[in-house]
Design a protein around this motif. Structure first.
Motif, PDB file in Angstrom:
ATOM      1  N   ASN A  57      12.953 -60.278  13.790  1.00 33.81           N
ATOM      2  CA  ASN A  57      13.107 -59.166  14.722  1.00 33.81           C
ATOM      3  C   ASN A  57      12.137 -57.769  13.856  1.00 33.81           C
ATOM      4  O   ASN A  57      12.498 -57.265  13.137  1.00 33.81           O
ATOM      5  N   LEU A  58      10.793 -57.624  14.883  1.00 32.81           N
ATOM      6  CA  LEU A  58       9.959 -56.897  14.183  1.00 32.81           C
ATOM      7  C   LEU A  58      10.144 -55.428  14.835  1.00 32.81           C
ATOM      8  O   LEU A  58       9.560 -54.538  14.600  1.00 32.81           O
ATOM      9  N   PHE A  59      11.077 -55.314  15.945  1.00 32.79           N
ATOM     10  CA  PHE A  59      11.158 -54.177  16.510  1.00 32.79           C
ATOM     11  C   PHE A  59      12.302 -53.128  16.200  1.00 32.79           C
ATOM     12  O   PHE A  59      13.307 -53.203  16.738  1.00 32.79           O
ATOM     13  N   GLN A  60      12.117 -52.258  15.124  1.00 33.35           N
ATOM     14  CA  GLN A  60      13.018 -51.349  14.641  1.00 33.35           C
ATOM     15  C   GLN A  60      12.759 -49.944  15.279  1.00 33.35           C
ATOM     16  O   GLN A  60      13.937 -49.301  15.035  1.00 33.35           O
ATOM     17  N   GLY A  61      11.602 -49.571  15.293  1.00 25.93           N
ATOM     18  CA  GLY A  61      11.375 -48.055  15.786  1.00 25.93           C
ATOM     19  C   GLY A  61      11.901 -48.002  17.058  1.00 25.93           C
ATOM     20  O   GLY A  61      12.194 -48.583  18.020  1.00 25.93           O
ATOM     21  N   THR A  67       4.147 -46.906  15.836  1.00 25.42           N
ATOM     22  CA  THR A  67       4.182 -48.569  15.863  1.00 25.42           C
ATOM     23  C   THR A  67       3.654 -49.012  14.133  1.00 25.42           C
ATOM     24  O   THR A  67       2.973 -48.628  13.588  1.00 25.42           O
ATOM     25  N   ASP A  68       4.682 -49.719  13.862  1.00 22.64           N
ATOM     26  CA  ASP A  68       4.598 -50.584  12.520  1.00 22.64           C
ATOM     27  C   ASP A  68       3.023 -50.890  12.335  1.00 22.64           C
ATOM     28  O   ASP A  68       2.445 -51.405  13.384  1.00 22.64           O
ATOM     29  N   PRO A  69       2.370 -50.619  11.202  1.00 20.92           N
ATOM     30  CA  PRO A  69       0.979 -51.043  11.114  1.00 20.92           C
ATOM     31  C   PRO A  69       0.842 -52.614  11.180  1.00 20.92           C
ATOM     32  O   PRO A  69      -0.256 -52.854  11.751  1.00 20.92           O
ATOM     33  N   ALA A  70       2.004 -53.486  10.666  1.00 22.11           N
ATOM     34  CA  ALA A  70       1.724 -54.894  10.899  1.00 22.11           C
ATOM     35  C   ALA A  70       1.516 -55.229  12.241  1.00 22.11           C
ATOM     36  O   ALA A  70       0.717 -56.009  12.824  1.00 22.11           O
ATOM     37  N   ILE A  71       2.363 -54.686  13.079  1.00 21.50           N
ATOM     38  CA  ILE A  71       2.281 -54.710  14.643  1.00 21.50           C
ATOM     39  C   ILE A  71       1.047 -54.214  15.229  1.00 21.50           C
ATOM     40  O   ILE A  71       0.518 -55.088  16.176  1.00 21.50           O
ATOM     41  N   GLN A  72       0.494 -53.041  14.648  1.00 27.85           N
ATOM     42  CA  GLN A  72      -0.602 -52.550  15.333  1.00 27.85           C
ATOM     43  C   GLN A  72      -1.987 -53.633  14.917  1.00 27.85           C
ATOM     44  O   GLN A  72      -2.906 -53.811  15.900  1.00 27.85           O
ATOM     45  N   ASN A  73      -1.789 -54.354  13.986  1.00 27.42           N
ATOM     46  CA  ASN A  73      -2.866 -55.158  13.624  1.00 27.42           C
ATOM     47  C   ASN A  73      -2.811 -56.334  14.618  1.00 27.42           C
ATOM     48  O   ASN A  73      -3.808 -57.115  15.060  1.00 27.42           O
ATOM     49  N   THR A 102       1.619 -45.192  18.819  1.00 27.54           N
ATOM     50  CA  THR A 102       2.955 -44.906  19.141  1.00 27.54           C
ATOM     51  C   THR A 102       3.759 -45.548  20.022  1.00 27.54           C
ATOM     52  O   THR A 102       3.235 -46.148  21.311  1.00 27.54           O
ATOM     53  N   VAL A 103       5.354 -45.979  19.758  1.00 23.69           N
ATOM     54  CA  VAL A 103       5.975 -46.710  20.746  1.00 23.69           C
ATOM     55  C   VAL A 103       6.353 -45.868  21.947  1.00 23.69           C
ATOM     56  O   VAL A 103       6.912 -44.642  21.949  1.00 23.69           O
ATOM     57  N   LEU A 104       5.997 -46.495  23.065  1.00 24.12           N
ATOM     58  CA  LEU A 104       6.429 -45.238  24.345  1.00 24.12           C
ATOM     59  C   LEU A 104       7.738 -45.673  24.551  1.00 24.12           C
ATOM     60  O   LEU A 104       8.187 -44.835  24.998  1.00 24.12           O
ATOM     61  N   SER A 174      16.789 -59.855  23.111  1.00 28.66           N
ATOM     62  CA  SER A 174      17.631 -58.894  22.533  1.00 28.66           C
ATOM     63  C   SER A 174      17.250 -57.523  22.535  1.00 28.66           C
ATOM     64  O   SER A 174      17.650 -56.456  23.115  1.00 28.66           O
ATOM     65  N   ASN A 175      15.946 -57.215  22.106  1.00 28.76           N
ATOM     66  CA  ASN A 175      15.379 -55.945  22.026  1.00 28.76           C
ATOM     67  C   ASN A 175      13.767 -56.134  22.126  1.00 28.76           C
ATOM     68  O   ASN A 175      13.279 -57.105  21.930  1.00 28.76           O
ATOM     69  N   GLY A 176      13.152 -54.933  22.403  1.00 34.69           N
ATOM     70  CA  GLY A 176      11.852 -55.141  22.479  1.00 34.69           C
ATOM     71  C   GLY A 176      11.299 -53.465  22.374  1.00 34.69           C
ATOM     72  O   GLY A 176      11.856 -52.538  22.432  1.00 34.69           O
TER      73      GLY A 176
END
Length: 220
Positions: A57-61, A67-73, A102-104, A174-176
């Motif tokens: 699960n990569l979506f913690q914020g 936005t997580d740097p790894a996700i930004q990549n 930024t996570v909207l 579950s989430n996103g």
């Protein structure tokens, strides 16, 4: 042991403990190679490209967080088209431009048969990431993926998921997070092209006048 040596030993122990309990660096790792385990583009209705699956699960914020740097990549690659996404349709025409720093908005569970982002509206090309905790029809269990999809011309706050047989389902979701909407193409719009052409014409006209003035014979 002298007091100085004792202090050094204690400081060293504290440093080792701090390093040992430091949060690990963020890294989004694929569940398996894209060739054998690609995400399904059409799982998100209107999808034109997807990237994944990635393990866990990569979506913690929360909404408004960075936005997580790894996700930004991952999102950058999905918008640039290089490397090629793990799934795409003929409508996919990178590169695209978007601010995804930024996570909207986020969701923590499907609402009925849809994924709802509350009061945040989506329109046109949109970037989302979804996590599947298990029981999904088309997605890996405990995996995450990212979609570029067309939300349409009318603003909406929810998205529809469809399995490979076209059935509406949110099984396992579950989430996103929502990262960007109303995404534009990196290719200039027609209006921008028109302004550029006018500008080029003005520059060309000015250069021609300058050459003519230079070429005129000087009067004695």
């Amino acid at each position: 042991m002298s007091k100085m040596l004792l202090n050094v030993a204690m400081a060293t122990s504290a440093l080792v403990a701090a390093v040992g309990f430091a949060a690990p660096a963020s890294a989004a790792q694929p569940v398996s190679t894209p060739a054998t385990d690609p995400c399904t583009v059409g799982y998100v209705q209107g999808g034109i490209a997807c990237q994944g699956y990635y393990g866990g699960n990569l979506f913690q914020g929360s909404a408004g967080s960075t936005t997580d740097p790894a996700i930004q990549n991952i999102l950058r690659d999905l918008l640039d088209g290089a490397p090629a996404p793990t799934g795409s349709t003929s409508s996919y025409a990178p590169p695209y431009t978007a601010n995804y720093a930024t996570v909207l908005a986020t969701f923590t569970g499907p609402t009925g048969s849809q994924i709802n982002f509350g009061t945040t509206l989506m329109q046109g090309l949109t970037l989302v990431g979804l996590h599947f905790g298990g029981g999904s029809v088309d997605a890996d269990s405990q995996a995450s993926a990212f979609w570029l999809f067309d939300a349409g011309s009318t603003p909406i706050n929810s998205i529809t998921l469809r399995d490979s047989q076209g059935r509406v389902t949110t099984a396992g979701t579950s989430n996103g997070q929502l990262y960007a909407t109303r995404i534009g193409s990196a290719v200039p719009e027609p209006g921008t092209w028109a302004l550029m052409l006018v500008g080029f014409g003005a520059v060309g006209y000015s250069m021609r006048r300058r050459r003519r003035a230079t070429a005129l014979p000087q009067m004695a």
